[in-house]
Design an enzyme around this catalytic site. Structure first.
Site, PDB file in Angstrom:
ATOM      1  CG  HIS A 141       9.440  36.206 -24.149  1.00  0.00           C
ATOM      2  ND1 HIS A 141       8.704  35.152 -23.678  1.00  0.00           N
ATOM      3  CD2 HIS A 141      10.547  36.267 -23.402  1.00  0.00           C
ATOM      4  CE1 HIS A 141       9.359  34.586 -22.688  1.00  0.00           C
ATOM      5  NE2 HIS A 141      10.474  35.256 -22.498  1.00  0.00           N
ATOM      6  CG  ASP A 142       5.217  35.075 -24.965  1.00  0.00           C
ATOM      7  OD1 ASP A 142       4.517  35.300 -25.956  1.00  0.00           O
ATOM      8  OD2 ASP A 142       6.240  34.348 -24.991  1.00  0.00           O
TER       9      ASP A 142
END
Ligand code: JB2
Length: 213
Positions: A141-142
């Site tokens: 994620h991210d």
């Protein structure tokens, strides 16, 4: 309206993987170009090698889509140069996503990004133009990767990592959450990166340490 024809530029190992992905996605390329005349007239997974790059350069940039068939095992200089050369002439690059890849919500892919078999891109990931998430790469994620980045097979990029342009992340490497990898750095296969990597550095090992090129 029919879809534009796709041409793959470069007809070696990376191109073979891409042709497989494109066929699975129902977008079999019309042809492949290769700088090596010995390949001309041959076929890659059944797709004809039509000649050198002149065979594509004489086509209208609006009529075709290109796929960058050059891979890399270190800093992706040739791959970036090829992308920039065709881009400057107005050609567009197709974004290749293998049907077996998992591309989650809120993922942003740049022009000509390539997400290959079994790769996983979790929410919030950004993969810049001409960058590759190769076979089985996992990007959490991210995490953000810039332009011309190659995340090689089986590498693991954990949450919130920042990878600047022109970085090679070697096969099976692990990038701990939140680290930043500077422009043009090379991460050796199997390395475990636990701290920021300066631009241009070459690091390897567990934990990763600088090597002198
Ligand atoms: O400017 C070019 C050019 N430069 C090299 N234009 C065109 N059309 N073709 C070019 N080539 C051709 O790309 C070479 O003549 C050669 O046939 C091909 C590169 O093939 P090779 O198998 O040597 O490397 P690769 O870039 O496809 O794959 C590397 O990177 C992958 C990620 C390999 O090391 C693979 O093992 C690796 N999986």
């Amino acid at each position: 309206m029919s879809l534009p024809e796709i041409f793959v530029i470069g007809g070696g190992g990376h191109a073979k993987v891409l042709v497989g992905a494109l066929k699975r996605a129902g977008r079999t390329p019309a042809g492949i170009t290769d700088a090596d005349q010995a390949h001309h007239g041959g076929r890659l997974l059944g797709v004809p090698v039509v000649g050198g790059d002149a065979a594509v350069e004489r086509l209208s940039p609006d009529a075709v889509l290109l796929v960058n068939g050059l891979g890399s095992t270190g800093r992706p200089v040739a791959r970036a140069a090829l992308f920039n050369r065709f881009h400057a002439r107005g050609f567009r690059f197709f974004t290749v996503i293998d049907t077996t890849a998992l591309v989650s919500e809120e993922v942003a892919l740049g022009d000509g990004a390539q997400v290959l078999a079994g790769a996983i891109l979790q929410p919030g990931v950004r993969l810049g133009p001409n960058s590759v998430a190769n076979t089985g790469a996992r990007i959490e994620h991210d995490a953000v990767a810039g332009a011309h980045v190659h995340v090689a097979p089986g590498a693991v990029v954990l949450g919130g990592v920042v990878i600047e342009d022109m970085v090679h992340v070697g096969a099976g490497a692990v990038l701990r959450q939140g680290v930043r990898v500077g422009t043009g750095a090379v991460i050796g296969a199997g390395a475990v990166v636990v701290a920021d990597v300066p631009p241009g550095a070459v690091v390897a090992g567990v934990p990763a340490r600088p090597l002198h090129e």
